[in-house]
Write a protein that holds these residues in place. Structure first.
Motif, mmCIF file in Angstrom:
data_model
loop_
_atom_site.group_PDB
_atom_site.id
_atom_site.type_symbol
_atom_site.label_atom_id
_atom_site.label_comp_id
_atom_site.label_asym_id
_atom_site.label_seq_id
_atom_site.Cartn_x
_atom_site.Cartn_y
_atom_site.Cartn_z
ATOM 1 N N GLU A 207 0.736 -1.182 0.065
ATOM 2 C CA GLU A 207 -0.132 -0.113 -0.246
ATOM 3 C C GLU A 207 0.764 1.209 -0.069
ATOM 4 O OE1 GLU A 207 -2.519 -0.541 3.062
ATOM 5 O OE2 GLU A 207 -3.865 -1.962 2.214
ATOM 6 N N GLU A 208 1.891 1.135 0.582
ATOM 7 C CA GLU A 208 3.099 2.197 0.351
ATOM 8 C C GLU A 208 3.502 2.505 -0.840
ATOM 9 O OE1 GLU A 208 6.393 1.565 3.239
ATOM 10 O OE2 GLU A 208 4.851 2.017 4.920
ATOM 11 N N VAL A 209 3.551 1.389 -1.529
ATOM 12 C CA VAL A 209 4.088 1.667 -3.046
ATOM 13 C C VAL A 209 3.077 2.421 -3.669
ATOM 14 C CG1 VAL A 209 4.978 0.535 -4.935
ATOM 15 C CG2 VAL A 209 5.765 -0.150 -2.844
ATOM 16 N N LEU A 210 1.907 1.574 -3.616
ATOM 17 C CA LEU A 210 0.570 2.198 -4.239
ATOM 18 C C LEU A 210 0.499 3.817 -4.052
ATOM 19 C CD1 LEU A 210 -2.271 1.896 -5.988
ATOM 20 C CD2 LEU A 210 -3.242 1.482 -3.824
ATOM 21 N N ASN A 211 0.448 4.189 -2.823
ATOM 22 C CA ASN A 211 0.861 5.531 -2.464
ATOM 23 C C ASN A 211 1.573 6.509 -3.242
ATOM 24 O OD1 ASN A 211 -1.495 5.460 -0.849
ATOM 25 N ND2 ASN A 211 -0.297 5.039 1.172
ATOM 26 N N LYS A 212 2.750 5.897 -3.320
ATOM 27 C CA LYS A 212 3.782 6.443 -3.948
ATOM 28 C C LYS A 212 3.815 6.612 -5.642
ATOM 29 C CE LYS A 212 7.959 5.184 -1.351
ATOM 30 N NZ LYS A 212 9.251 4.332 -1.321
ATOM 31 N N ILE A 213 2.865 5.355 -6.024
ATOM 32 C CA ILE A 213 2.563 5.569 -7.495
ATOM 33 C C ILE A 213 1.695 6.813 -7.483
ATOM 34 C CG2 ILE A 213 1.051 4.600 -9.053
ATOM 35 C CD1 ILE A 213 2.340 1.875 -8.365
ATOM 36 N N ARG A 214 0.728 7.157 -6.714
ATOM 37 C CA ARG A 214 -0.294 8.284 -6.671
ATOM 38 C C ARG A 214 0.416 9.349 -6.627
ATOM 39 N NH1 ARG A 214 -5.322 6.882 -7.426
ATOM 40 N NH2 ARG A 214 -6.276 4.870 -6.727
ATOM 41 N N ASP A 215 1.297 9.393 -5.580
ATOM 42 C CA ASP A 215 2.101 10.739 -5.343
ATOM 43 C C ASP A 215 2.851 11.343 -6.382
ATOM 44 O OD1 ASP A 215 1.100 10.779 -2.696
ATOM 45 O OD2 ASP A 215 2.720 9.884 -1.652
ATOM 46 N N HIS A 216 3.437 10.415 -7.183
ATOM 47 C CA HIS A 216 4.376 10.877 -8.320
ATOM 48 C C HIS A 216 3.398 11.100 -9.630
ATOM 49 C CE1 HIS A 216 7.590 9.042 -5.836
ATOM 50 N NE2 HIS A 216 8.344 9.535 -6.604
ATOM 51 N N GLY A 217 2.163 10.999 -9.404
ATOM 52 C CA GLY A 217 1.176 11.268 -10.475
ATOM 53 C C GLY A 217 1.383 10.239 -11.486
ATOM 54 N N LEU A 218 1.497 9.137 -11.226
ATOM 55 C CA LEU A 218 1.605 8.002 -12.208
ATOM 56 C C LEU A 218 0.231 7.332 -12.251
ATOM 57 C CD1 LEU A 218 5.257 6.490 -10.970
ATOM 58 C CD2 LEU A 218 4.541 7.975 -13.147
ATOM 59 N N PRO A 219 0.001 6.549 -13.428
ATOM 60 C CA PRO A 219 -1.247 6.000 -13.463
ATOM 61 C C PRO A 219 -1.486 4.738 -12.855
ATOM 62 C CG PRO A 219 -0.099 5.447 -15.502
ATOM 63 C CD PRO A 219 0.743 6.570 -14.577
ATOM 64 N N VAL A 220 -2.447 4.190 -12.220
ATOM 65 C CA VAL A 220 -2.717 3.117 -11.413
ATOM 66 C C VAL A 220 -3.252 2.215 -12.568
ATOM 67 C CG1 VAL A 220 -3.873 1.805 -9.644
ATOM 68 C CG2 VAL A 220 -3.186 4.106 -9.229
ATOM 69 N N THR A 221 -2.453 1.102 -12.833
ATOM 70 C CA THR A 221 -2.863 0.256 -14.059
ATOM 71 C C THR A 221 -3.544 -1.036 -13.582
ATOM 72 O OG1 THR A 221 -0.740 -0.927 -13.841
ATOM 73 C CG2 THR A 221 -0.841 1.150 -15.314
ATOM 74 N N THR A 222 -3.947 -1.761 -14.585
ATOM 75 C CA THR A 222 -4.822 -2.986 -14.229
ATOM 76 C C THR A 222 -3.664 -4.013 -13.590
ATOM 77 O OG1 THR A 222 -6.045 -2.792 -16.309
ATOM 78 C CG2 THR A 222 -5.975 -5.281 -15.398
ATOM 79 N N PHE A 223 -2.661 -3.986 -14.063
ATOM 80 C CA PHE A 223 -1.440 -4.891 -13.414
ATOM 81 C C PHE A 223 -1.463 -4.526 -11.986
ATOM 82 C CE2 PHE A 223 2.690 -5.446 -11.895
ATOM 83 C CZ PHE A 223 3.110 -6.871 -12.085
ATOM 84 N N THR A 224 -1.409 -3.259 -11.702
ATOM 85 C CA THR A 224 -1.187 -2.900 -10.026
ATOM 86 C C THR A 224 -2.420 -3.274 -9.422
ATOM 87 O OG1 THR A 224 0.283 -0.878 -10.616
ATOM 88 C CG2 THR A 224 -1.037 -1.112 -8.458
ATOM 89 N N CYS A 225 -3.706 -3.413 -9.980
ATOM 90 C CA CYS A 225 -4.832 -3.665 -9.265
ATOM 91 C C CYS A 225 -4.791 -5.063 -9.171
ATOM 92 C CB CYS A 225 -6.147 -3.154 -10.095
ATOM 93 S SG CYS A 225 -6.192 -1.130 -10.013
ATOM 94 N N ASP A 226 -4.315 -5.851 -10.075
ATOM 95 C CA ASP A 226 -4.432 -7.356 -9.931
ATOM 96 C C ASP A 226 -3.480 -7.932 -8.822
ATOM 97 O OD1 ASP A 226 -6.481 -7.740 -11.866
ATOM 98 O OD2 ASP A 226 -5.056 -7.980 -13.619
ATOM 99 N N GLN A 227 -2.281 -7.171 -8.863
ATOM 100 C CA GLN A 227 -1.238 -7.649 -7.706
ATOM 101 C C GLN A 227 -2.194 -7.393 -6.417
ATOM 102 O OE1 GLN A 227 1.620 -8.994 -7.879
ATOM 103 N NE2 GLN A 227 1.085 -8.961 -10.140
ATOM 104 N N LEU A 228 -2.625 -6.236 -6.097
ATOM 105 C CA LEU A 228 -3.366 -5.927 -5.033
ATOM 106 C C LEU A 228 -4.450 -7.066 -4.705
ATOM 107 C CD1 LEU A 228 -3.839 -2.066 -5.166
ATOM 108 C CD2 LEU A 228 -2.070 -3.508 -3.465
ATOM 109 N N LEU A 229 -5.205 -7.112 -5.885
ATOM 110 C CA LEU A 229 -6.375 -8.303 -5.675
ATOM 111 C C LEU A 229 -5.659 -9.587 -5.069
ATOM 112 C CD1 LEU A 229 -8.441 -7.460 -8.635
ATOM 113 C CD2 LEU A 229 -9.116 -7.229 -6.241
#
Length: 295
Positions: A207-229
């Motif tokens: 979840e910390e890495v997910l927050n970094k992705i958002r903080d850097h203005g990067l897209p949250v991709t399907t791959f990232t969501c599948d990893q979280l799932l």
């Protein structure tokens, strides 16, 4: 990856009860890639694996995270190059050299006039990964970077990051991220780190890495969501609903893996009607379901 057309949101109304708890804590690992699937293993251990050498020449060469020029050549109407024998690749050099002399062996191989383009590099790394020789794959990438034999792009750094995590553990992987030039620290880098944390079942770090992705203005991709799932499927089923809601709100398209996980979640709660609804949605989206791979 199949293309998913959105006539309507396929996740809507499919997440009910998917957060139900289950007593089955044993879950098969099954989803990790940069662009194409890469294997996962227990991180933090040196995992070079000896295999029967007689099997090596018959193995199909797969696409690695470091791209080759094959797809571009075919797109331009050029003939697909002949398959290169493993014996003619740096793969054989890396495999036969002792760990302490891999660099010397590669330097000698290049001086002998052997070709070392992206195609050879891609196939070598792919075959080292297939055999779980992660330590030697990492040595090969380190040699490529140190000797300036390859101009690294983001995927190359991501491939090295993944190998650092596998060989030396995630603490070293975190440090390596900070060594990557900032201009190459994009979504692929962070999703690679997240995938490794997810494979270890670390909710906090993922979840910390997910927050970094958002903080850097990067897209949250399907791959990232599948990893979280996949992570939440192992450790916290209730959070699956949160990921599905995020995908719906941010219009993130589901993958076949997303659908398989939803079907599995419905099956664990004996929701046969819910399973059928998901299959209907998949057919409406033109997605074929392969039930063979385990989640």
């Amino acid at each position: 990856m199949w293309a998913l057309r959105r006539a309507s949101n396929p996740l809507r109304n499919l997440s009910s009860q998917s957060g139900a708890t289950t007593s089955d804590s044993k879950v098969d690992d099954g989803f990790f890639d940069l662009d194409s699937p890469l294997e996962t293993d227990k991180i933090g251990t040196f995992v070079d694996k000896e295999e029967d050498e007689s099997k090596l020449d018959s193995v199909e060469v797969a696409h690695c995270s470091i791209g080759s020029s094959d797809s571009k050549s075919q797109a331009n109407g050029e003939k697909k190059p002949k398959r290169t024998s493993l014996a003619s690749l740096p793969f054989k050099v890396v495999m036969e050299a002792p760990r302490h002399s891999v660099n010397d062996a590669l330097n000698k191989w290049v001086k002998e006039g052997n070709s070392l383009g992206r195609n050879e590099i891609s196939m070598t790394l792919s075959n080292l990964r297939k055999r779980m020789f992660y330590g030697k794959a990492l040595q090969f990438l380190e040699w490529l970077e140190a000797s300036k034999r390859l101009d690294f792009v983001e995927q190359d750094y991501a491939s090295r990051l993944d190998l650092v995590a596998k060989v030396h553990g995630l603490h070293k992987a975190e440090k390596y991220v900070n060594m990557i030039p900032e201009s190459f620290r994009g979504e692929i880098i962070y999703r690679t780190l997240l995938a490794n944390y997810a494979s270890m079942g670390s909710v906090k770090k993922s979840e910390e890495v997910l927050n970094k992705i958002r903080d850097h203005g990067l897209p949250v991709t399907t791959f990232t969501c599948d990893q979280l799932l996949l992570l939440y499927k192992r450790v916290d089923w209730e959070k699956i609903v949160d990921v599905l809601m995020m995908m719906e709100e941010e219009n993130i398209q589901p993958s076949p893996f997303t659908y398989r996980l939803l079907i599995d979640a419905k099956g664990r709660t004996n929701d046969i009607t819910g399973m059928k609804q998901i299959v209907v949605k998949m057919k409406a989206e033109g997605v074929e379901l392969d039930l063979q791979p385990k989640l």
